[in-house]
Design an enzyme around this catalytic site. Structure first.
Site, PDB file in Angstrom:
ATOM      1  N   SER A 220       0.848  -1.206   0.000  1.00 40.07           N
ATOM      2  CA  SER A 220       0.000   0.000   0.000  1.00 40.07           C
ATOM      3  C   SER A 220       0.876   1.246   0.000  1.00 40.07           C
ATOM      4  O   SER A 220       0.568   2.239  -0.663  1.00 40.07           O
ATOM      5  CB  SER A 220      -0.918  -0.001   1.212  1.00 40.07           C
ATOM      6  OG  SER A 220      -0.158   0.157   2.389  1.00 40.07           O
ATOM      7  N   ARG A 224       0.313   3.253  -3.484  1.00 40.97           N
ATOM      8  CA  ARG A 224      -0.457   4.485  -3.339  1.00 40.97           C
ATOM      9  C   ARG A 224       0.240   5.615  -4.095  1.00 40.97           C
ATOM     10  O   ARG A 224      -0.368   6.343  -4.882  1.00 40.97           O
ATOM     11  CB  ARG A 224      -0.591   4.863  -1.867  1.00 40.97           C
ATOM     12  CG  ARG A 224      -1.345   6.170  -1.663  1.00 40.97           C
ATOM     13  CD  ARG A 224      -1.460   6.538  -0.213  1.00 40.97           C
ATOM     14  NE  ARG A 224      -2.263   5.566   0.523  1.00 40.97           N
ATOM     15  CZ  ARG A 224      -1.783   4.693   1.382  1.00 40.97           C
ATOM     16  NH1 ARG A 224      -0.489   4.671   1.628  1.00 40.97           N
ATOM     17  NH2 ARG A 224      -2.577   3.853   2.000  1.00 40.97           N
ATOM     18  N   ASN A 228      -1.049   7.151  -7.805  1.00 41.77           N
ATOM     19  CA  ASN A 228      -1.385   8.578  -7.941  1.00 41.77           C
ATOM     20  C   ASN A 228      -0.569   9.247  -9.032  1.00 41.77           C
ATOM     21  O   ASN A 228      -1.097   9.999  -9.847  1.00 41.77           O
ATOM     22  CB  ASN A 228      -1.161   9.300  -6.616  1.00 41.77           C
ATOM     23  CG  ASN A 228      -2.375   9.216  -5.724  1.00 41.77           C
ATOM     24  OD1 ASN A 228      -3.337   9.934  -5.932  1.00 41.77           O
ATOM     25  ND2 ASN A 228      -2.337   8.315  -4.772  1.00 41.77           N
TER      26      ASN A 228
END
Lengths: 290, 156
Positions: A220, A224, A228
Site C-alpha cells: 500500500s 499508493r 497517484n
C-alpha cells in the site's frame, strides 16, 4: 504546458500516431540490460538518472544552504529551508521520539526527494520528448515515482528499516514472539486439553494477521504513490491528446491541462507528505511493544 | 509493471541520500536551530531580568525621592524656625537700639536745655546789671558790686 499540444499535433501528423502508440510511447522506459540479461536484469535508466539528478540537486541545495547557515538572523534562503525542516521535524516529533536522530533525517529525505520526483509531472512531456529525440533518446519517462520500481525501492527500504527497528527495540526474541502472539494474543497453555488446540490456533491466526500486515504495508505504501503519479501522468497525456483534434482541441487541452496541473500541485505535495508520514508511522509502530 | 534491477539500484541511491541528509543536512541545521533557540531563550531571560531590575530601581528611586522630600520638609521647617528666630532677635535688638537712641536724644535735649537756661540766666544777670548801672549812673562800681550781680544772676 500549452505549447507542447501544438507540438504534439505536428508530431502526430508526421508519424501518424494513434492514441495508443502516443501513450505507449510516453509510458515506455529507457531500458538498459545488464550483462545481456533480460527480465529482471534490466535497469530503467530514465528513472535512475532523473531521481539521482533530482536528489543531488535538492540535497546538494540543502547541504549548501546549511553550510552557509547562521545561528543568528537567517536569510530568506535559510528561512525557507528551516521552514521545510521544521515542518518535517514537527511531524516526526508528533508521532514518536525514539531513534529520532535517524528517523527525522529519513523523513526529510523521503519528503523532499519524493516531492521533487513527483513534481516532474509538471514538465511538458512532449517538449522534453522532442528534445531527447533530437539527441537520439526515444524513450524517457520523466517521473520516477510513476515507475513502480522506484516506489517499491523506497517502500521496501522503509520496510527493512521497520523490521530492523522492531528487532532493535524488542530484541529478536521479542520480534518473533510478537509475530505469534500479537495482535490477538493467545490463551495460556494449561492442562485443559482444549487449550492445546486453542493455543496453536490463536498463534497461527496471529501469524497470519502479522504476515498480511507485513505484506500489505509495503504494497500500500508504494502502490499508493505509484498509482497517484501514474494516473496523473496518464491524465496529462490524455489531455494533451485533445490537441490532435485541431485548434479547438488544443485550446481546451491547454485549458484542462492547466486545471489538472493546478490540482496536481496538491496531489504532488500530498502524496509526498503521505509517503513521509507513513514512513514515520511504520517505523514508530515497529517500536511499539504489544 | 515489471519489477527489475532498477528497484535495487534505486534503493541504493535512497540509502545514499538518507546517509547524506543524516550526515550533512540534518545535524548541522538542528545544531544551529537549537543554538538560536538558546539565544532567544537567553535573550528573553535577560529581558525578564532587566524588567525586574528596572522595577527594583524604580522602587528604590521612589524611596529615595520620598526620603529626599521628607528631608527637604525638615530643612524647610528648620529654616522657617531659624528665620522667625532671627526676625525676633532683630526685632529685640532694634527695639533696644531705638530705646537707647531715644534716651540718648532725650538726655542731649535735657543738657541742651540746661545750658541754654544757664546762658539765659547769665544774660539776664548782665542785662539787669547793665540796666541797674544805667539807672545808678556810675554810682555803682562794677567791680565792687560784682558779687551782688553774680548773686542776682544766680537767682534769675
Amino acid at each position: 504546458m500549452a505549447v507542447e499540444n501544438a507540438d504534439h499535433a505536428a508530431a502526430g501528423a508526421e508519424h501518424a500516431l494513434t492514441p495508443a502508440t502516443y501513450i505507449g510511447h510516453h509510458l515506455s522506459f529507457l531500458k538498459h540490460s545488464v550483462n545481456q540479461g533480460g527480465g529482471f536484469w534490466t535497469l530503467h535508466l530514465d528513472t535512475l538518472i532523473t531521481s539521482i539528478i533530482l536528489g543531488t540537486v535538492v540535497f546538494g541545495f540543502l547541504a549548501w544552504v546549511v553550510r552557509g547557515a547562521t545561528a543568528g538572523v537567517p536569510g530568506k534562503r535559510q528561512a525557507f529551508v528551516e521552514v521545510c525542516v521544521d515542518f518535517v521535524n514537527d511531524q516526526v516529533k508528533g508521532i514518536f521520539d525514539k531513534s529520532f536522530s535517524f528517523v527525522a533525517p529519513l523523513a526529510l529525505t523521503v519528503f523532499v526527494w519524493v516531492f521533487a520526483m513527483n513534481a516532474m509531472d509538471f514538465l511538458p512531456v512532449d517538449i522534453i520528448a522532442k528534445g531527447l529525440h533530437m539527441v537520439g533518446v526515444n524513450e524517457f519517462r520523466m517521473v520516477p515515482t510513476s515507475d513502480v520500481n522506484a516506489t517499491f525501492a523506497l517502500a521496501l527500504s522503509v520496510w527493512f528499516l521497520m523490521i530492523f527497528f522492531a528487532i532493535k527495540a524488542k530484541g529478536f526474541g521479542g520480534f518473533v514472539h510478537e509475530l505469534f502472539f500479537a495482535p490477538f494474543g493467545a490463551p495460556k497453555l494449561s492442562v485443559n486439553p482444549i487449550s492445546w488446540i486453542l493455543v496453536p490456533l490463536a498463534m497461527s491466526a496471529n501469524f497470519l494477521f502479522q504476515m498480511i500486515e507485513y505484506i500489505s504495508k509495503p504494497l500500500s505504501h508504494s502502490l499508493r504513490l505509484f498509482g497517484n503519479m501514474y494516473a496523473g501522468e496518464i491524465i496529462f497525456l490524455l489531455l494533451w491528446m485533445l490537441a490532435s483534434t485541431g485548434p479547438l482541441g488544443a485550446f481546451f487541452g491547454a485549458l484542462f491541462g492547466t486545471g489538472w496541473a493546478i490540482f496536481h500541485i496538491l496531489i504532488v505535495a500530498l502524496q509526498a507528505y503521505i509517503f513521509m508520514m507513513l514512513t514515520v508511522v511504520y517505523i514508530a509502530m515497529a517500536h511499539e511493544h504489544h | 509493471m515489471d519489477i527489475n534491477l532498477t528497484l535495487i539500484a534505486q534503493a541504493v541511491v535512497f540509502a545514499a541520500f538518507i546517509w547524506f541528509t543524516a550526515r550533512f543536512v540534518w545535524p548541522p541545521l538542528m545544531t544551529l536551530v537549537e543554538q538560536r533557540q538558546k539565544t532567544i531563550a537567553d535573550g528573553l531571560a535577560a529581558a525578564e531580568r532587566g524588567m525586574k531590575s528596572l522595577e527594583d530601581a524604580s522602587s528604590r528611586s521612589d524611596e529615595a525621592l520620598k526620603a529626599a522630600r521628607a528631608q527637604a520638609q525638615d530643612i524647610l521647617a528648620a529654616a522657617n524656625k531659624q528665620a522667625t528666630q532671627i526676625v525676633e532677635q532683630a526685632k529685640t535688638t532694634a527695639k533696644g537700639e531705638g530705646d537707647r537712641i531715644v534716651s540718648a536724644a532725650r538726655e542731649e535735649t535735657t543738657r541742651e536745655v540746661n545750658s541754654v537756661k544757664e546762658q539765659l540766666r547769665k544774660q539776664v544777670g548782665e542785662l539787669a546789671v547793665a540796666g541797674a548801672s544805667k539807672i545808678l549812673k556810675r554810682e555803682i562800681d562794677a567791680k565792687a558790686h560784682a558779687d551782688v550781680l553774680n548773686d542776682l544772676a544766680a537767682r534769675v
